[in-house]
Design a protein around this motif. Structure first.
Motif, PDB file in Angstrom:
ATOM      1  N   TRP A   1      -3.829  14.788   9.820  1.00 33.00           N
ATOM      2  CA  TRP A   1      -2.455  15.253  10.003  1.00 33.00           C
ATOM      3  C   TRP A   1      -1.651  14.299  10.885  1.00 33.00           C
ATOM      4  CZ3 TRP A   1       0.080  18.924   7.448  1.00 33.00           C
ATOM      5  CH2 TRP A   1       1.278  19.430   7.969  1.00 33.00           C
ATOM      6  N   ALA A   2      -2.308  13.298  11.411  1.00 31.71           N
ATOM      7  CA  ALA A   2      -1.673  12.427  12.403  1.00 31.71           C
ATOM      8  C   ALA A   2      -0.437  11.753  11.834  1.00 31.71           C
ATOM      9  CB  ALA A   2      -2.658  11.371  12.881  1.00 31.71           C
ATOM     10  N   SER A   3       0.596  11.693  12.658  1.00 31.71           N
ATOM     11  CA  SER A   3       1.818  11.004  12.259  1.00 31.71           C
ATOM     12  C   SER A   3       2.030   9.742  13.078  1.00 31.71           C
ATOM     13  CB  SER A   3       3.030  11.930  12.423  1.00 31.71           C
ATOM     14  OG  SER A   3       3.115  12.382  13.767  1.00 31.71           O
ATOM     15  N   GLU A   4       1.165   9.546  14.103  1.00 31.70           N
ATOM     16  CA  GLU A   4       1.319   8.371  14.953  1.00 31.70           C
ATOM     17  C   GLU A   4       0.875   7.098  14.237  1.00 31.70           C
ATOM     18  OE1 GLU A   4      -0.557  10.966  15.788  1.00 31.70           O
ATOM     19  OE2 GLU A   4       0.769  12.058  17.159  1.00 31.70           O
ATOM     20  N   ALA A   5      -0.141   7.213  13.393  1.00 31.42           N
ATOM     21  CA  ALA A   5      -0.665   6.037  12.705  1.00 31.42           C
ATOM     22  C   ALA A   5       0.307   5.573  11.623  1.00 31.42           C
ATOM     23  CB  ALA A   5      -2.020   6.353  12.088  1.00 31.42           C
ATOM     24  N   SER A   6       0.259   4.281  11.328  1.00 30.87           N
ATOM     25  CA  SER A   6       1.113   3.740  10.269  1.00 30.87           C
ATOM     26  C   SER A   6       0.582   4.156   8.906  1.00 30.87           C
ATOM     27  CB  SER A   6       1.158   2.214  10.360  1.00 30.87           C
ATOM     28  OG  SER A   6      -0.112   1.666  10.044  1.00 30.87           O
ATOM     29  N   ALA A   7       1.439   4.030   7.902  1.00 31.18           N
ATOM     30  CA  ALA A   7       1.036   4.398   6.548  1.00 31.18           C
ATOM     31  C   ALA A   7      -0.153   3.567   6.089  1.00 31.18           C
ATOM     32  CB  ALA A   7       2.213   4.218   5.593  1.00 31.18           C
ATOM     33  N   SER A   8      -0.116   2.265   6.366  1.00 36.66           N
ATOM     34  CA  SER A   8      -1.215   1.405   5.921  1.00 36.66           C
ATOM     35  C   SER A   8      -2.519   1.768   6.617  1.00 36.66           C
ATOM     36  CB  SER A   8      -0.864  -0.062   6.177  1.00 36.66           C
ATOM     37  OG  SER A   8      -0.592  -0.289   7.549  1.00 36.66           O
TER      38      SER A   8
ATOM     39  N   GLY B   1      12.619  15.996  -1.563  1.00 40.03           N
ATOM     40  CA  GLY B   1      13.349  15.667  -0.345  1.00 40.03           C
ATOM     41  C   GLY B   1      12.438  15.257   0.793  1.00 40.03           C
ATOM     42  N   TRP B   2      11.282  14.677   0.443  1.00 39.56           N
ATOM     43  CA  TRP B   2      10.299  14.280   1.458  1.00 39.56           C
ATOM     44  C   TRP B   2      10.732  12.986   2.130  1.00 39.56           C
ATOM     45  CZ3 TRP B   2       6.467  10.175   1.232  1.00 39.56           C
ATOM     46  CH2 TRP B   2       5.508  10.248   2.247  1.00 39.56           C
ATOM     47  N   HIS B   3      10.450  12.877   3.427  1.00 41.81           N
ATOM     48  CA  HIS B   3      10.783  11.680   4.194  1.00 41.81           C
ATOM     49  C   HIS B   3       9.497  10.922   4.505  1.00 41.81           C
ATOM     50  CE1 HIS B   3      14.806  13.293   4.663  1.00 41.81           C
ATOM     51  NE2 HIS B   3      14.295  14.419   5.136  1.00 41.81           N
ATOM     52  N   CYS B   4       9.391   9.716   3.989  1.00 40.69           N
ATOM     53  CA  CYS B   4       8.196   8.911   4.252  1.00 40.69           C
ATOM     54  C   CYS B   4       8.160   8.520   5.732  1.00 40.69           C
ATOM     55  CB  CYS B   4       8.215   7.652   3.396  1.00 40.69           C
ATOM     56  SG  CYS B   4       6.727   6.630   3.523  1.00 40.69           S
ATOM     57  N   CYS B   5       7.060   8.717   6.398  1.00 48.60           N
ATOM     58  CA  CYS B   5       5.788   9.070   5.798  1.00 48.60           C
ATOM     59  C   CYS B   5       5.172  10.257   6.543  1.00 48.60           C
ATOM     60  CB  CYS B   5       4.850   7.887   5.833  1.00 48.60           C
ATOM     61  SG  CYS B   5       5.398   6.496   4.806  1.00 48.60           S
ATOM     62  N   ASP B   6       5.887  11.383   6.537  1.00 46.29           N
ATOM     63  CA  ASP B   6       5.434  12.575   7.248  1.00 46.29           C
ATOM     64  C   ASP B   6       4.132  13.098   6.651  1.00 46.29           C
ATOM     65  OD1 ASP B   6       7.688  12.469   8.847  1.00 46.29           O
ATOM     66  OD2 ASP B   6       8.864  13.750   7.511  1.00 46.29           O
ATOM     67  N   HIS B   7       3.081  13.145   7.487  1.00 53.65           N
ATOM     68  CA  HIS B   7       1.786  13.712   7.086  1.00 53.65           C
ATOM     69  C   HIS B   7       1.371  13.150   5.722  1.00 53.65           C
ATOM     70  CE1 HIS B   7       2.916  16.131  10.439  1.00 53.65           C
ATOM     71  NE2 HIS B   7       3.860  16.757   9.769  1.00 53.65           N
TER      72      HIS B   7
ATOM     73  N   VAL C   1       0.806  -1.215   0.000  1.00 53.05           N
ATOM     74  CA  VAL C   1       0.000   0.000   0.000  1.00 53.05           C
ATOM     75  C   VAL C   1       0.843   1.271   0.000  1.00 53.05           C
ATOM     76  CG1 VAL C   1      -0.209   0.082   2.521  1.00 53.05           C
ATOM     77  CG2 VAL C   1      -2.005   1.087   1.090  1.00 53.05           C
ATOM     78  N   ASP C   2       2.019   1.224   0.601  1.00 54.51           N
ATOM     79  CA  ASP C   2       2.848   2.432   0.666  1.00 54.51           C
ATOM     80  C   ASP C   2       4.002   2.404  -0.334  1.00 54.51           C
ATOM     81  OD1 ASP C   2       4.174   0.374   1.902  1.00 54.51           O
ATOM     82  OD2 ASP C   2       5.052   1.617   3.482  1.00 54.51           O
ATOM     83  N   ALA C   3       3.939   1.516  -1.334  1.00 60.20           N
ATOM     84  CA  ALA C   3       5.054   1.354  -2.271  1.00 60.20           C
ATOM     85  C   ALA C   3       5.364   2.648  -3.023  1.00 60.20           C
ATOM     86  CB  ALA C   3       4.746   0.236  -3.261  1.00 60.20           C
ATOM     87  N   ARG C   4       4.347   3.390  -3.411  1.00 56.12           N
ATOM     88  CA  ARG C   4       4.563   4.596  -4.221  1.00 56.12           C
ATOM     89  C   ARG C   4       5.155   5.749  -3.426  1.00 56.12           C
ATOM     90  NH1 ARG C   4      -0.845   7.853  -4.513  1.00 56.12           N
ATOM     91  NH2 ARG C   4      -0.024   8.516  -6.517  1.00 56.12           N
ATOM     92  N   PHE C   5       5.248   5.599  -2.109  1.00 58.15           N
ATOM     93  CA  PHE C   5       5.758   6.688  -1.278  1.00 58.15           C
ATOM     94  C   PHE C   5       7.183   6.445  -0.794  1.00 58.15           C
ATOM     95  CE2 PHE C   5       1.105   6.417  -0.499  1.00 58.15           C
ATOM     96  CZ  PHE C   5       0.758   7.554  -1.214  1.00 58.15           C
ATOM     97  N   ARG C   6       7.796   5.366  -1.271  1.00 57.55           N
ATOM     98  CA  ARG C   6       9.175   5.084  -0.872  1.00 57.55           C
ATOM     99  C   ARG C   6      10.121   5.881  -1.758  1.00 57.55           C
ATOM    100  NH1 ARG C   6       8.061  -1.394  -0.885  1.00 57.55           N
ATOM    101  NH2 ARG C   6       6.627  -1.428   0.895  1.00 57.55           N
ATOM    102  N   VAL C   7      10.717   6.884  -1.176  1.00 58.21           N
ATOM    103  CA  VAL C   7      11.593   7.769  -1.934  1.00 58.21           C
ATOM    104  C   VAL C   7      12.996   7.176  -1.965  1.00 58.21           C
ATOM    105  CG1 VAL C   7      12.553  10.083  -2.094  1.00 58.21           C
ATOM    106  CG2 VAL C   7      10.205   9.753  -1.278  1.00 58.21           C
TER     107      VAL C   7
END
Length: 447
Positions: free
Chosen positions: A361-368, A313-319, A265-271
């Protein structure tokens, strides 16, 4: 005249005769006829002997050919029997059934095939924007048996519909499966090294693409088209600064594990600077131009997503939900991703049936967890509102700043013009009403 005289004297002096002529003259006429007759008989005998052996050779050749043809048909039928079980296992996501016709020669490969079937990914290609049509597949099946009858390759044509296309559009892809003969049946097996051939790399200004020589034709076309895409993105996306260090390395991998990785599910966000994607033979070889465009779109979405994340220069998975909305906004402008909002989404917020949640905006939850959240679409509405009414920086810069702020108001203030904190809520309802009217108008004129 001297020469004439010499010739005359010589002709008078000598009577030229060969030994054969002397011998024939000494024989009686009946003996001559017997000798001539026996010579003819010897020639006839030799002719019939040669004809006999030639006839035998032809018969033997036909028998061997018939035997080979029969053996080939038997082998093809046996291969198809195993392939039918593979097809049934894929249809039902039944790993236990697949295991009955699965080679154990390479344990990692075997586990991957079981994971693909159990996960419904053996033929499904949703990560590439395609939905498999099992009720219409396979359309056509071809079997090629190796000359030694120890290996075979099955090529089956399957039908797919394009995701998010109305009315539905369909394409076909060719899938190849390799089989090896065991003691009692044909088993689905990993291809040998020569199946894929050598690796080829095509280098461009913004992209280096590596692929196996088996997929050379489509690999070279993808390299040219993807290079053109990145070049167009650099020249048309506002704020996208491409320099000499802006380069992406992509490998089209032969390992079937890449089919599982790309479906996460988060494959497209891996920089990353080194992107690994399944090679076209694993995805399916397009059968015509429409099928190629569909496959290209799937590769293009992943390549450009990684490229934009790298530049930002984005770091997964901020916001993540905000990043996803900003990313899809840019992909939509290039025709690579549909914008997922319609009238109903704006109307829900306008009617108060949904409220904007801080969970966006939560960052505590996992990407999935975030991406599976039913109300994740709200981030698209909010981003659309900010970009349309308040932002003073382009989306790529908004993406870049996501990693710099922990709280939504801080990020919002950093990307918007002055006064946003006072008027943001006031313009929200007006924006929703405008979008409801606009989407209604567009829907009525596209029917």
């Amino acid at each position: 005249m001297g020469n004439d005289f010499y010739d005359l004297r010589m002709s008078q002096k000598f009577d030229w005769q060969s030994e054969d002529e002397d011998r024939w003259d000494d024989l009686m006429p009946s003996e001559v006829e017997q000798l001539k007759s026996s010579g003819k008989k010897r020639w006839l005998l030799a002719f019939f002997v040669v004809l006999f052996f030639l006839s035998g050779a032809v018969v033997a050749f036909r028998q061997i050919k018939d035997y080979t043809s029969d053996a080939e048909k038997i082998a093809e039928n046996d291969v198809l029997s195993s392939n039918n079980l593979v097809q049934a296992a894929a249809n039902d996501a039944d790993g236990e059934l697949l295991a009955t016709v699965l080679s154990g020669r390479d344990p990692d490969w075997t586990r991957t095939q079981l994971s693909l079937v159990n996960g419904g990914l053996f033929y499904e290609r949703e990560p590439f924007g395609l939905n498999w049509q099992p009720q219409a597949s396979p359309i056509e099946v071809n079997v090629t048996v190796s000359p030694d009858f120890r290996g075979a390759e099955v090529t089956a044509r399957h039908e797919y519909s394009l995701v998010d296309e109305e009315p539905s559009q369909f394409i076909t892809l060719d899938h190849s499966v390799v089989y090896r003969r065991s003691e009692d049946r044909w088993l689905m097996s990993p291809p040998f090294g020569e199946y894929w051939g050598e690796l080829i790399t095509v280098n461009g200004r913004f992209l280096s693409l590596t692929f196996p020589s088996r997929d050379e034709a489509i690999g070279r076309r993808l390299a040219a088209d993807l290079e053109g895409l990145l070049s167009a993105a650099c020249s048309t996306i506002e704020g996208l600064e491409c320099n000499s260090a802006t380069h992406l390395f992509v490998k089209l991998d032969t390992d079937p594990q890449s089919m599982i990785d790309v479906a996460e599910v988060d494959a497209r966000f891996r920089v990353t600077q080194d992107l690994l994607l399944p090679t076209p033979t694993l995805v399916g070889i397009p059968t015509d131009e429409g099928a190629y465009r569909a496959i290209y779109r799937g590769y293009a979405e992943k390549v450009l997503s990684t490229f934009l994340g790298q530049v930002a220069g984005w770091h997964c998975c901020d916001h993540l939900l905000f990043y996803q909305a900003l990313l899809d906004m840019q992909l939509a402008k290039l025709g690579l991703s549909p914008w997922p909002l319609d009238e109903s989404h704006y109307q829900q917020l306008l009617d108060g049936e949904s409220e904007l949640s801080t969970y966006l905006w939560a960052s505590e939850a996992s990407a999935s967890e975030l991406l599976a959240w039913p109300d994740a679409w709200q981030a698209y509405v909010l981003v659309e509102y900010i970009v349309a009414e308040w932002a003073e920086v382009p989306p790529i810069e908004m993406q870049r700043r996501l990693s710099s702020f922990s709280y939504f108001p801080e990020w919002l203030q950093s990307v918007s013009r002055e006064g946003v904190e006072m008027s943001f809520a006031e313009g929200w309802r007006q924006f929703l009403e405008h979008r409801v009217n606009e989407t209604q108008y567009m829907a009525s004129h596209t029917r």
